[in-house]
Structures are given as structure tokens and as C-alpha cells.
Design a protein around this motif. Structure first.
Motif, mmCIF file in Angstrom:
data_model
loop_
_atom_site.group_PDB
_atom_site.id
_atom_site.type_symbol
_atom_site.label_atom_id
_atom_site.label_comp_id
_atom_site.label_asym_id
_atom_site.label_seq_id
_atom_site.Cartn_x
_atom_site.Cartn_y
_atom_site.Cartn_z
ATOM 1 N N SER A 66 0.845 -1.184 0.000
ATOM 2 C CA SER A 66 0.000 0.000 0.000
ATOM 3 C C SER A 66 0.884 1.238 0.000
ATOM 4 O O SER A 66 1.660 1.453 0.931
ATOM 5 C CB SER A 66 -0.917 0.012 1.225
ATOM 6 O OG SER A 66 -1.754 1.157 1.213
ATOM 7 N N LEU A 67 0.776 2.043 -1.057
ATOM 8 C CA LEU A 67 1.528 3.286 -1.151
ATOM 9 C C LEU A 67 0.616 4.429 -0.726
ATOM 10 O O LEU A 67 -0.469 4.604 -1.281
ATOM 11 C CB LEU A 67 2.014 3.513 -2.586
ATOM 12 C CG LEU A 67 2.812 2.381 -3.229
ATOM 13 C CD1 LEU A 67 3.241 2.780 -4.645
ATOM 14 C CD2 LEU A 67 4.020 2.007 -2.387
ATOM 15 N N SER A 68 1.044 5.195 0.260
ATOM 16 C CA SER A 68 0.213 6.267 0.795
ATOM 17 C C SER A 68 0.940 7.599 0.703
ATOM 18 O O SER A 68 2.078 7.728 1.167
ATOM 19 C CB SER A 68 -0.152 5.961 2.258
ATOM 20 O OG SER A 68 -0.959 6.980 2.801
ATOM 21 N N ILE A 69 0.293 8.580 0.111
ATOM 22 C CA ILE A 69 0.870 9.919 -0.020
ATOM 23 C C ILE A 69 0.630 10.677 1.289
ATOM 24 O O ILE A 69 -0.513 10.858 1.707
ATOM 25 C CB ILE A 69 0.239 10.690 -1.179
ATOM 26 C CG1 ILE A 69 0.464 9.949 -2.507
ATOM 27 C CG2 ILE A 69 0.797 12.109 -1.264
ATOM 28 C CD1 ILE A 69 -0.267 10.560 -3.684
ATOM 29 N N PRO A 70 1.691 11.125 1.974
ATOM 30 C CA PRO A 70 1.510 11.853 3.234
ATOM 31 C C PRO A 70 0.923 13.241 2.971
ATOM 32 O O PRO A 70 1.244 13.888 1.973
ATOM 33 C CB PRO A 70 2.926 11.947 3.789
ATOM 34 C CG PRO A 70 3.815 11.904 2.585
ATOM 35 C CD PRO A 70 3.121 10.997 1.603
ATOM 36 N N LEU A 71 0.063 13.665 3.870
ATOM 37 C CA LEU A 71 -0.627 14.942 3.710
ATOM 38 C C LEU A 71 -0.275 15.881 4.847
ATOM 39 O O LEU A 71 0.011 15.451 5.965
ATOM 40 C CB LEU A 71 -2.144 14.720 3.683
ATOM 41 C CG LEU A 71 -2.644 13.692 2.669
ATOM 42 C CD1 LEU A 71 -4.140 13.491 2.825
ATOM 43 C CD2 LEU A 71 -2.299 14.123 1.245
ATOM 44 N N GLU A 72 -0.307 17.170 4.554
ATOM 45 C CA GLU A 72 -0.072 18.163 5.597
ATOM 46 C C GLU A 72 -1.140 18.051 6.673
ATOM 47 O O GLU A 72 -2.326 17.897 6.373
ATOM 48 C CB GLU A 72 -0.090 19.586 5.018
ATOM 49 C CG GLU A 72 1.192 19.994 4.335
ATOM 50 C CD GLU A 72 1.229 21.470 4.041
ATOM 51 O OE1 GLU A 72 0.245 22.174 4.344
ATOM 52 O OE2 GLU A 72 2.251 21.935 3.492
ATOM 53 N N MET A 73 -0.720 18.107 7.935
ATOM 54 C CA MET A 73 -1.629 18.069 9.080
ATOM 55 C C MET A 73 -2.462 16.792 9.086
ATOM 56 O O MET A 73 -3.615 16.775 9.535
ATOM 57 C CB MET A 73 -2.548 19.301 9.073
ATOM 58 C CG MET A 73 -1.808 20.621 9.151
ATOM 59 S SD MET A 73 -2.885 22.053 9.129
ATOM 60 C CE MET A 73 -3.726 21.859 10.712
ATOM 61 N N GLY A 74 -1.892 15.721 8.555
ATOM 62 C CA GLY A 74 -2.598 14.443 8.578
ATOM 63 C C GLY A 74 -3.732 14.403 7.583
ATOM 64 O O GLY A 74 -3.803 15.197 6.649
ATOM 65 N N ARG A 75 -4.649 13.484 7.790
ATOM 66 C CA ARG A 75 -5.761 13.281 6.855
ATOM 67 C C ARG A 75 -6.952 14.135 7.262
ATOM 68 O O ARG A 75 -7.939 13.656 7.811
ATOM 69 C CB ARG A 75 -6.136 11.799 6.804
ATOM 70 C CG ARG A 75 -5.007 10.926 6.285
ATOM 71 C CD ARG A 75 -5.323 9.466 6.445
ATOM 72 N NE ARG A 75 -5.394 9.094 7.862
ATOM 73 C CZ ARG A 75 -5.732 7.883 8.290
ATOM 74 N NH1 ARG A 75 -6.028 6.936 7.438
ATOM 75 N NH2 ARG A 75 -5.773 7.616 9.584
#
Length: 202
Positions: free
Chosen positions: A50-59
Motif C-alpha cells: 500500500s503506497l500512501s501519499i503523506p498529507l499536511e496536518m494528517g488526513r
């Protein structure tokens, strides 16, 4: 048909996409957690990855999808591209698609939407499709219930519109000898193994 914009979407997503004449992409929804908007699944030497793109301030699902920012402090593009190379470097069509994908993964993106859309454009180009039939929502749409698939693609079981692929074909996968056929992975899996014929697979 109203569809979300996903990260290297599952095969089932593109089954819908390639079989409809007019696609409306939703960009005014609130960001939805546990969906394929910022993650995809590929098949590597150790099984499904599973490839997950990290996001600012979480999800943060209270922001509009089009305004969601990726976390540029993490070198996720390099890691994802390396994972894709590990999974598909020996696939029959990797050599044809790798240069353009490497370029996309080599860019810096501020917004998740922008990266997902460029990758989506890559995918259409690979199979000889264009986006001339695509339009984008200008507000959150509530008038397309019969053809609304915004809630059809989640990574976890939850209350949402179910969507089951209607195709039953299998295809050779790089690590199929080890794990058997794994259905409905990212479209990248089908592309790398099936090439430009992907759009006619369904």
C-alpha cells in the motif's frame, strides 16, 4: 458519470472510466479518509504493498479535496517510485512507461489533486485515450445520484455505495507465481503487465 480523482486508481475504477462517454471529476468534495484518493495498492515481491501519499496536518477531511496539500517534508515520491520499480521492473511493459512516470514522480507538487491528475493523464496517454470527455465540478453536486460513484472506492469496509467489477479476466502478474492472481490492484499493475491493450481489457 461522476467519479472521484484517485491515486493510480484501482482497475475497477478504470473499467468504469473507459466504458462511459462523459466523465465528471469531483473536486469540491470534502477530503475523505480511508479512500484511494491518496493511496494505491500494487503487488511486489513481499505481496500487496500500500503506497500512501503523506498529507499536511494528517488526513484532514474537513478541507476540500482540491485544497489538500501533500507533505513536502517527506520524500514520498522517491519512495513510491522505488517501490513501483521493485514491483514492476521486470514487467513486460515497464520499459515503455517508466520514463514518463519517472518524470511525474520526480516533480514537486503542492496539492494532492495536481499530482493525481497528472498521473491520471499519464495513464490515459499510455492507453491511447484523451481527456476530452472530462469535465470538473464547479460546486459539490447533489443532482447525479444514479451515476454517482464518489463513494464507491474505499480502502476499508464502510457504509458506501458498493461497486463490484463485472469483469472476470485474469492476466499474468509479475509475482503471480508466488501469490496467485490478485484482483483490482492499481491500474499500474494492469498497465505494466498488459500494456496499451489495457483500455480493451474489460
Amino acid at each position: 458519470m461522476l467519479l472521484p480523482l484517485l491515486y493510480a486508481a484501482p482497475v475497477a475504477y478504470y473499467q468504469l472510466y473507459f466504458q462511459t462517454e462523459n466523465v465528471l471529476l469531483e473536486q469540491h468534495e470534502n477530503f475523505i479518509k480511508a479512500s484511494f484518493r491518496n493511496r494505491c495498492n500494487i503487488l511486489g515481491p513481499n505481496g500487496v504493498m500500500s503506497l500512501s501519499i503523506p498529507l499536511e496536518m494528517g488526513r484532514n477531511q474537513h478541507n476540500l479535496y482540491k485544497d489538500i496539500r501533500v507533505d513536502t517534508s517527506q520524500n514520498w515520491q522517491k519512495k513510491h517510485w522505488q517501490s513501483i520499480k521493485t514491483a514492476y521492473g521486470s514487467a513486460p511493459f515497464f520499459v515503455y512507461f517508466a520514463p514518463e512516470l519517472a518524470t511525474t514522480y520526480g516533480k514537486n507538487y503542492t496539492f494532492l489533486w495536481d499530482f493525481n491528475y497528472e498521473l491520471h493523464q499519464n495513464i490515459l496517454s499510455f492507453v491511447g485515450k484523451n481527456s476530452s470527455s472530462e469535465t470538473f465540478t464547479q460546486t459539490y453536486r447533489t443532482d447525479v445520484e444514479s451515476s454517482d460513484f464518489r463513494a464507491a472506492f474505499y480502502t476499508q469496509s464502510r457504509k458506501c455505495m458498493p461497486y463490484s467489477p463485472t469483469f472476470t479476466q485474469t492476466y499474468a502478474q509479475v509475482f503471480g507465481y508466488k501469490y496467485g492472481f490478485v484482483p483490482n490492484l492499481s491500474i499500474l499493475d494492469l498497465l505494466m503487465n498488459y500494456g496499451k491493450r489495457t483500455a480493451t481489457f474489460f
